[in-house]
Design an enzyme around this catalytic site. Structure first.
Site, short mmCIF file in Angstrom:
data_model
loop_
_atom_site.label_atom_id
_atom_site.label_comp_id
_atom_site.label_asym_id
_atom_site.label_seq_id
_atom_site.Cartn_x
_atom_site.Cartn_y
_atom_site.Cartn_z
N GLU A 54 0.83 -1.20 0.00
CA GLU A 54 0.00 0.00 0.00
C GLU A 54 0.87 1.26 0.00
O GLU A 54 1.94 1.30 0.62
CB GLU A 54 -0.95 -0.03 1.20
CG GLU A 54 -1.91 -1.21 1.07
CD GLU A 54 -3.00 -1.28 2.13
OE1 GLU A 54 -4.08 -1.76 1.80
OE2 GLU A 54 -2.76 -0.90 3.28
N CYS A 67 3.44 8.40 1.42
CA CYS A 67 3.94 7.40 2.38
C CYS A 67 4.21 6.11 1.60
O CYS A 67 3.29 5.51 1.04
CB CYS A 67 2.89 7.21 3.47
SG CYS A 67 3.34 6.00 4.69
N CYS A 74 6.28 -7.25 7.07
CA CYS A 74 7.39 -6.80 7.92
C CYS A 74 7.80 -7.93 8.85
O CYS A 74 6.94 -8.58 9.44
CB CYS A 74 6.96 -5.58 8.75
SG CYS A 74 8.31 -4.85 9.70
N CYS A 78 6.23 -5.61 15.97
CA CYS A 78 5.72 -4.60 16.88
C CYS A 78 4.25 -4.93 17.21
O CYS A 78 3.44 -5.14 16.30
CB CYS A 78 5.84 -3.21 16.27
SG CYS A 78 7.56 -2.79 15.91
N CYS A 81 1.06 -2.92 15.65
CA CYS A 81 1.07 -2.55 14.23
C CYS A 81 0.44 -3.65 13.39
O CYS A 81 0.81 -4.82 13.51
CB CYS A 81 2.51 -2.32 13.77
SG CYS A 81 2.63 -1.93 12.01
N CYS A 301 -1.42 5.52 10.07
CA CYS A 301 -0.21 4.85 10.58
C CYS A 301 -0.56 3.50 11.17
O CYS A 301 -1.44 3.40 12.02
CB CYS A 301 0.44 5.67 11.70
SG CYS A 301 0.90 7.31 11.25
N1 SAH Z 1 8.89 0.15 10.22
C1 SAH Z 1 9.19 1.55 10.24
C2 SAH Z 1 8.28 2.33 9.33
C3 SAH Z 1 6.82 2.39 9.77
S1 SAH Z 1 6.43 4.05 10.00
C4 SAH Z 1 9.14 2.04 11.68
O1 SAH Z 1 8.88 1.24 12.56
O2 SAH Z 1 9.44 3.19 11.93
C5 SAH Z 1 4.87 3.97 10.68
C6 SAH Z 1 4.77 4.54 12.08
O3 SAH Z 1 3.46 4.24 12.58
C7 SAH Z 1 5.76 3.93 13.03
O4 SAH Z 1 6.19 4.86 13.97
C8 SAH Z 1 4.91 2.86 13.66
O5 SAH Z 1 5.44 2.42 14.88
C9 SAH Z 1 3.60 3.58 13.83
N2 SAH Z 1 2.48 2.66 14.02
C10 SAH Z 1 2.43 1.34 13.78
N3 SAH Z 1 1.23 0.83 14.11
C11 SAH Z 1 0.50 1.87 14.54
C12 SAH Z 1 -0.86 1.99 14.99
N4 SAH Z 1 -1.67 0.94 15.03
N5 SAH Z 1 -1.29 3.21 15.36
C13 SAH Z 1 -0.48 4.29 15.28
N6 SAH Z 1 0.80 4.24 14.85
C14 SAH Z 1 1.28 3.04 14.50
#
Ligand code: SAH
Length: 328
Positions: A54, A67, A74, A78, A81, A301
């Site tokens: 996406e 974005c 991935c 985390c 996520c 995000c």
């Molecule tokens: N893998 C990279 C790029 C992802 S950026 C990283 O971890 O930085 C996307 C951002 O959104 C990251 O800061 C991630 O931690 C955050 N994110 C992931 N899941 C989320 C959620 N459910 N709600 C809000 N932010 C989230």
């Protein structure tokens, strides 16, 4: 913006013919396009082999941010996520990364709505960009190249969960704007939220940030902090965060948690978010609460899932065995 060598009239005919014999140009295919009521556009982009990633365009008054995804799924786990829940298939090729930019630029040029210009790119889509280092750097070089997209380093941001050696390597080869997914103020909590922290704990990560801050185009590092109700949003944790970041030029981005099916976490209340922000601001830390964009089309995000043919053990199995240890 042309996709046929014959249309490249600013290069010689001989070169055009040569290119025709040794190269091809093909934009990624759009499987679907969704538009949010706030103007955000999400494209599902089809890749060879049944996978899809996406890409999201977020229009704002003074800019248009794309974005971009770097991996199919991935491998990091985390817990908050939704991309992580999909498991992991493979790294994207350089062409598949820059193809997202090319595709968006073309679509936006012909968009019926005006002022849809692509001015910024954030490597914040699906995947951990620093685990696909070479391809991501090559694609970012094209974003920066005056003969390609000509974006400044300030307008290209890479977000990482914190792969310390790769942050150092990025500093040496291509110091774009850096964002760190910190999300916790101590190792105990970060180990749960961002498990790569067990390999690269907070102190090591922040040392790498101090080194990076010297070359960072903004002069500061952005720290992302997801707001999870009752988990990481207390005043005490805000105070710990102040302590951690006191000697690093930082900007903090508070991200209200975006829910997805199957997640147990809840978004912090506005009161909790404001209280947390106030502690940081009173300590002199620049803090911005990120407005959820495109959440009505699951484009916010952490909501990007694409279509991932996960390889090897299924995500849940991996979780049980706790065997994921990714050393860059
Ligand atoms: N893998 C990279 C790029 C992802 S950026 C990283 O971890 O930085 C996307 C951002 O959104 C990251 O800061 C991630 O931690 C955050 N994110 C992931 N899941 C989320 C959620 N459910 N709600 C809000 N932010 C989230």
């Amino acid at each position: 913006q042309v996709d046929d060598f014959d249309q490249m009239t600013n290069i010689s005919k001989v070169l055009r013919e040569k290119l025709r014999t040794c190269a091809h140009m093909r934009l990624p295919e759009i499987e679907s396009e969704q538009r949010s009521s706030d103007g955000t556009i999400k494209w599902l982009i089809r890749l060879a082999g049944g996978n899809a990633v996406e890409t999201v365009f977020i229009p704002e008054d003074d800019r248009g941010t794309l974005c971009v995804s770097s991996q199919v799924g991935c491998p990091l786990d985390c817990s908050f996520c939704s991309t992580a829940q999909q498991g992991f298939n493979r790294n994207l090729a350089v062409s598949e990364i820059i193809g997202q930019v090319q595709l968006a630029a073309q679509r936006l040029e012909h968009d019926p709505k005006k002022n849809r210009r692509l001015t910024n790119v954030v490597m914040m889509g699906m995947g951990e960009p620093l685990l696909n280092f070479d391809n991501v750097v090559a694609a970012m070089n094209l974003m920066l190249d005056d003969h390609a997209y000509g974006l400044s380093r300030r307008r290209v941001t890479l977000s990482t969960s914190g792969l310390v050696p790769k942050i150092d390597q990025l500093r040496e080869v291509n110091p774009v704007s850096l964002a760190i997914s910190l999300h916790a103020s101590n190792n105990e909590m970060r180990n749960v939220l961002v498990p790569i922290n067990k390999t690269y704990p907070i102190a090591e990560l922040l040392d790498a940030c101090r080194r990076y801050a010297e070359v960072q185009p903004h002069g500061h590092i952005t720290f992302e902090y997801v707001m999870l109700s009752g988990i990481n949003d207390s005043v005490e944790q805000a105070e710990q965060l102040v302590e951690l970041l006191s000697d690093i030029p930082s900007k903090i981005n508070l991200i209200p948690f975006n829910p997805f099916p199957g997640s147990d976490y809840k978004r912090s209340s506005n009161n909790a978010i404001n209280r947390f922000r106030d502690v940081l601001m009173q300590a002199g830390l620049v803090t911005v609460t990120r407005r959820p964009r495109g959440d009505d089309i699951d484009a916010a995000c952490g909501q990007l899932v694409g279509k991932v043919e996960a390889k090897g053990l299924h995500h849940r199995k991996r979780k049980e065995s706790q065997s994921v240890e990714v050393r860059a």
